[in-house]
Motif scaffolding. Sequence first.
Motif, PDB file in Angstrom:
ATOM      1  N   VAL A  83      11.127   9.062  -0.483  1.00  0.00           N
ATOM      2  CA  VAL A  83      12.443   9.677  -0.308  1.00  0.00           C
ATOM      3  C   VAL A  83      13.478   8.606   0.030  1.00  0.00           C
ATOM      4  O   VAL A  83      14.605   8.617  -0.461  1.00  0.00           O
ATOM      5  N   PHE A  84      13.055   7.671   0.857  1.00  0.00           N
ATOM      6  CA  PHE A  84      13.901   6.560   1.274  1.00  0.00           C
ATOM      7  C   PHE A  84      14.435   5.810   0.046  1.00  0.00           C
ATOM      8  O   PHE A  84      15.616   5.486  -0.044  1.00  0.00           O
ATOM      9  N   GLY A  85      13.549   5.567  -0.903  1.00  0.00           N
ATOM     10  CA  GLY A  85      13.948   4.820  -2.093  1.00  0.00           C
ATOM     11  C   GLY A  85      14.650   5.682  -3.118  1.00  0.00           C
ATOM     12  O   GLY A  85      15.139   5.179  -4.121  1.00  0.00           O
ATOM     13  N   GLY A  86      14.685   6.990  -2.879  1.00  0.00           N
ATOM     14  CA  GLY A  86      15.282   7.895  -3.858  1.00  0.00           C
ATOM     15  C   GLY A  86      14.171   8.553  -4.639  1.00  0.00           C
ATOM     16  O   GLY A  86      13.613   7.948  -5.558  1.00  0.00           O
ATOM     17  N   ILE A  87      13.813   9.805  -4.276  1.00  0.00           N
ATOM     18  CA  ILE A  87      12.612  10.403  -4.870  1.00  0.00           C
ATOM     19  C   ILE A  87      12.816  10.673  -6.343  1.00  0.00           C
ATOM     20  O   ILE A  87      13.899  11.044  -6.781  1.00  0.00           O
ATOM     21  N   GLY A  88      11.757  10.422  -7.117  1.00  0.00           N
ATOM     22  CA  GLY A  88      11.831  10.577  -8.561  1.00  0.00           C
ATOM     23  C   GLY A  88      12.053   9.251  -9.269  1.00  0.00           C
ATOM     24  O   GLY A  88      11.871   9.147 -10.471  1.00  0.00           O
ATOM     25  N   SER A  89      12.414   8.218  -8.503  1.00  0.00           N
ATOM     26  CA  SER A  89      12.685   6.928  -9.130  1.00  0.00           C
ATOM     27  C   SER A  89      11.537   5.954  -8.848  1.00  0.00           C
ATOM     28  O   SER A  89      11.151   5.762  -7.695  1.00  0.00           O
ATOM     29  N   ILE A  90      10.958   5.359  -9.908  1.00  0.00           N
ATOM     30  CA  ILE A  90       9.803   4.478  -9.733  1.00  0.00           C
ATOM     31  C   ILE A  90      10.163   3.172  -9.015  1.00  0.00           C
ATOM     32  O   ILE A  90       9.512   2.809  -8.041  1.00  0.00           O
ATOM     33  N   PRO A  91      11.219   2.467  -9.429  1.00  0.00           N
ATOM     34  CA  PRO A  91      11.591   1.277  -8.647  1.00  0.00           C
ATOM     35  C   PRO A  91      11.971   1.634  -7.209  1.00  0.00           C
ATOM     36  O   PRO A  91      11.747   0.853  -6.285  1.00  0.00           O
ATOM     37  N   GLY A  92      12.525   2.834  -7.037  1.00  0.00           N
ATOM     38  CA  GLY A  92      12.895   3.293  -5.699  1.00  0.00           C
ATOM     39  C   GLY A  92      11.684   3.403  -4.794  1.00  0.00           C
ATOM     40  O   GLY A  92      11.714   2.974  -3.643  1.00  0.00           O
ATOM     41  N   ALA A  93      10.595   3.971  -5.332  1.00  0.00           N
ATOM     42  CA  ALA A  93       9.381   4.119  -4.536  1.00  0.00           C
ATOM     43  C   ALA A  93       8.839   2.752  -4.138  1.00  0.00           C
ATOM     44  O   ALA A  93       8.410   2.535  -3.003  1.00  0.00           O
ATOM     45  N   VAL A 131       0.844  -1.203   0.000  1.00  0.00           N
ATOM     46  CA  VAL A 131       0.000   0.000   0.000  1.00  0.00           C
ATOM     47  C   VAL A 131       0.875   1.247   0.000  1.00  0.00           C
ATOM     48  O   VAL A 131       0.675   2.178  -0.791  1.00  0.00           O
ATOM     49  N   TYR A 132       1.900   1.258   0.883  1.00  0.00           N
ATOM     50  CA  TYR A 132       2.828   2.398   0.913  1.00  0.00           C
ATOM     51  C   TYR A 132       3.454   2.601  -0.454  1.00  0.00           C
ATOM     52  O   TYR A 132       3.601   3.731  -0.922  1.00  0.00           O
ATOM     53  N   ALA A 133       3.831   1.490  -1.088  1.00  0.00           N
ATOM     54  CA  ALA A 133       4.512   1.588  -2.378  1.00  0.00           C
ATOM     55  C   ALA A 133       3.604   2.230  -3.421  1.00  0.00           C
ATOM     56  O   ALA A 133       4.041   3.082  -4.185  1.00  0.00           O
ATOM     57  N   ILE A 134       2.308   1.837  -3.424  1.00  0.00           N
ATOM     58  CA  ILE A 134       1.392   2.411  -4.424  1.00  0.00           C
ATOM     59  C   ILE A 134       1.238   3.916  -4.185  1.00  0.00           C
ATOM     60  O   ILE A 134       1.235   4.713  -5.127  1.00  0.00           O
ATOM     61  N   ILE A 135       1.118   4.309  -2.895  1.00  0.00           N
ATOM     62  CA  ILE A 135       1.002   5.740  -2.605  1.00  0.00           C
ATOM     63  C   ILE A 135       2.300   6.446  -2.984  1.00  0.00           C
ATOM     64  O   ILE A 135       2.301   7.516  -3.594  1.00  0.00           O
ATOM     65  N   ALA A 136       3.433   5.829  -2.625  1.00  0.00           N
ATOM     66  CA  ALA A 136       4.733   6.443  -2.891  1.00  0.00           C
ATOM     67  C   ALA A 136       4.962   6.630  -4.383  1.00  0.00           C
ATOM     68  O   ALA A 136       5.600   7.598  -4.793  1.00  0.00           O
ATOM     69  N   LEU A 137       4.413   5.718  -5.203  1.00  0.00           N
ATOM     70  CA  LEU A 137       4.552   5.859  -6.654  1.00  0.00           C
ATOM     71  C   LEU A 137       3.935   7.170  -7.112  1.00  0.00           C
ATOM     72  O   LEU A 137       4.499   7.884  -7.937  1.00  0.00           O
ATOM     73  N   GLY A 138       2.754   7.486  -6.550  1.00  0.00           N
ATOM     74  CA  GLY A 138       2.097   8.752  -6.888  1.00  0.00           C
ATOM     75  C   GLY A 138       2.963   9.939  -6.513  1.00  0.00           C
ATOM     76  O   GLY A 138       3.127  10.877  -7.299  1.00  0.00           O
ATOM     77  N   TYR A 139       3.547   9.885  -5.309  1.00  0.00           N
ATOM     78  CA  TYR A 139       4.416  10.981  -4.861  1.00  0.00           C
ATOM     79  C   TYR A 139       5.609  11.147  -5.778  1.00  0.00           C
ATOM     80  O   TYR A 139       5.960  12.236  -6.212  1.00  0.00           O
ATOM     81  N   THR A 140       6.245  10.023  -6.062  1.00  0.00           N
ATOM     82  CA  THR A 140       7.514  10.073  -6.758  1.00  0.00           C
ATOM     83  C   THR A 140       7.342  10.494  -8.211  1.00  0.00           C
ATOM     84  O   THR A 140       8.149  11.246  -8.754  1.00  0.00           O
ATOM     85  N   MET A 141       6.237  10.045  -8.848  1.00  0.00           N
ATOM     86  CA  MET A 141       6.013  10.437 -10.238  1.00  0.00           C
ATOM     87  C   MET A 141       5.781  11.928 -10.347  1.00  0.00           C
ATOM     88  O   MET A 141       6.358  12.607 -11.201  1.00  0.00           O
ATOM     89  N   VAL A 142       4.921  12.433  -9.442  1.00  0.00           N
ATOM     90  CA  VAL A 142       4.635  13.866  -9.478  1.00  0.00           C
ATOM     91  C   VAL A 142       5.889  14.662  -9.152  1.00  0.00           C
ATOM     92  O   VAL A 142       6.187  15.672  -9.783  1.00  0.00           O
ATOM     93  N   TYR A 143       6.671  14.165  -8.181  1.00  0.00           N
ATOM     94  CA  TYR A 143       7.893  14.886  -7.840  1.00  0.00           C
ATOM     95  C   TYR A 143       8.864  14.877  -9.009  1.00  0.00           C
ATOM     96  O   TYR A 143       9.449  15.894  -9.366  1.00  0.00           O
ATOM     97  N   GLY A 144       9.005  13.728  -9.627  1.00  0.00           N
ATOM     98  CA  GLY A 144       9.966  13.594 -10.712  1.00  0.00           C
ATOM     99  C   GLY A 144       9.675  14.552 -11.853  1.00  0.00           C
ATOM    100  O   GLY A 144      10.579  15.119 -12.445  1.00  0.00           O
ATOM    101  N   ILE A 145       8.376  14.753 -12.111  1.00  0.00           N
ATOM    102  CA  ILE A 145       8.047  15.525 -13.311  1.00  0.00           C
ATOM    103  C   ILE A 145       7.762  16.993 -12.996  1.00  0.00           C
ATOM    104  O   ILE A 145       8.131  17.876 -13.759  1.00  0.00           O
ATOM    105  N   ALA A 146       7.126  17.276 -11.869  1.00  0.00           N
ATOM    106  CA  ALA A 146       6.762  18.665 -11.578  1.00  0.00           C
ATOM    107  C   ALA A 146       7.645  19.260 -10.496  1.00  0.00           C
ATOM    108  O   ALA A 146       7.486  20.420 -10.146  1.00  0.00           O
TER     109      ALA A 146
END
Lengths: 355, 297
Positions: B236-246, B16-31
């Motif tokens: 952030v832990f996985g490296g923000i902006g990175s999808i496998p990281g999230a 569940v955390y990973a799915i939410i984190a994907l949303g964070y990381t994608m938006v962070y990576g692009i915007a």
Amino acid sequence: MKKLLRKDNIKNLSSYILVIVAFVVCQILIGAKAMPSMYQSLLIPVCVYIVMALSLNLTVGILGELSLGHAGFMSVGAFTGVAIALALKEVITATWLLLAVAMVCGAIMAAIFGVIIGIPVLRLKGDYLAIVTLAFGEIIKSLFTNLYMGIDPEGGFHIGLITKPEDLVEGSKMLINGSIGISGVQKISTFTAGFILIIISLIIIFNTVKSRTGRAIMAIRDNRIAAECVGINITKYKMTAFVLSAAIAGAAGALYSLNYSTISATKFDFNTSILILVFVVLGGQGNMIGSIIAAAVLTILPEALRQFADYRMLVYAIVLILIMLATNNPTLKMFFDKIKKAIRFKKKEEAKEDM
Amino acid sequence: MTFLSSLISGISLGSVYAIIALGYTMVYGIAKMLNFAHGDVIMVGAYVCYFAFNSFGLPWYIGVLLSMIICTILGVVIEKLAYKPLRAAASLAVLITAIGVSYFLQNAALLLWSSSPKSFPQKFFNIGGKSGFTIFDGKLEISYTILVTIICCVVIMIALTLFTEKTKLGKAMRAVSENKEAAQLMGINVNRTISITFAIGSGLAAIAGVLLCSAYPILQPTTGSMPGIKAFTAAVFGGIGSIPGAFLGGLLLGILESFTKFYLSTQLADAIVFGILIVMLLIKPTGLLGKKIMEKV
């Protein structure tokens, strides 16, 4: 005289004058019984949030690092202050002195936490730094919700985590009671103390900013690599700003907690940190007078919106978004710049005519 | 057995955390913005599904689909109204706006659906009238909710990786996150790409909301905030902006939290998890899979 009237001096002076005038007006209103009791009860929280905003502005505006756990320092100051005030109740009878001692102890404890947190945090940069401050704020909250501290009749302290300390003898008193926090606090905070704290914070911040230390800190903010190249000790100055900011927040926390009869760690959560950050950003990073105004207005606003009852926080949120959109709107910005330019131009013309 | 069951519940929470984190990381990576309202989109998604299921008696898959559609629209509308005018503004200004949006969603939910907690249908995913199955001679019970959560997370992860690697739109997204101006010069519609990223992130948030509430069935307007913060930490832990990281960050954070709760202390779980996170970030300051950015002087 000329030196005194330099632009930044005028700006600093106007901050002092604003605070003093506001204090005097409030005192007159209280004296004349013209202030509704609702607003009167807000005076101390307003002072506390102003000091919190000022101290966070030191980290965010002057040092240029985003901190998302500032309420943690407030929490440390609050718990230390209240514990000290409860422990020294019999020793110091003058309440103003007790309050001052509590605030100083709160500030010292928060500064110690600032050093402990600062050592790892300040090695990081940007969002990673922000997330670690957030994590520390949560850790402090979590620790305080599980902290038990009792004082036995002989004056010895007993501390326990998660469970009550086992060696507590009969007749001893619980100071900090886990998730319930501290209750039975003597309300000794006063509006005057809040006012004095604001003035002291302003003096500390303005003098730091103007000093060699302050210039070094701002050099790090503007260009870290360049600052390092001219021989500025990055860690030392970053630490100075961070610890100073923590200490001021600790004093504010002590003042805040001694205004209520109970205090619990959940009051100082992530939302509180964000609230203070909102004051700083709305007031303008590095702009102290802006922080003061934003903190005062945004603390009073939700209460003033009480007539909207359930809708007040919704209105608050919309106002917040609209302010951010308006202040960053390019058309509006250009408009204001034009006005500013026009005024400056006029002044120059006048100066020429005078010659 | 405690080890296995805590590991499994950790993986489920981590998914569940990973799915939410994907949303964070994608938006962070692009915007390049921290979308603090993401946690509240989760809450909205869970509410929509709850009402579809409880009040209208729709089957669960329609409920999930409905909440995905509504959250996607919500995400795009938020982006258009609140974030798009601030494209050129300082990142802190955008952050505060995101906080404003988060307050708005929470309080709107409070007004619409009241603060009293609603209990999400607990046996949400039932197969043949049973809520789970047992292995090892009935020693270990695994609920279908956990199974569905883990499968969902893996499917989403694979789909997203394929999407960003293979499709034209995915390539456009990577290009925009790499360099906005250059991407624009190559004929990529930057604004539309960002909007689509928000849409995908919000759709994922809806799924996360439903999964979160089927595992922890208490639904109230503040439901999304704490998982939101934790997922953000995971990103952030996985490296923000990175999808496998999230994905990795979310999974590790979930397992860590579950183990701490089982073996160390329930009350101090948050403190310990965040403590480990800090230590990890000190060892690897840009997150697990984050790119090391060299500074130009």
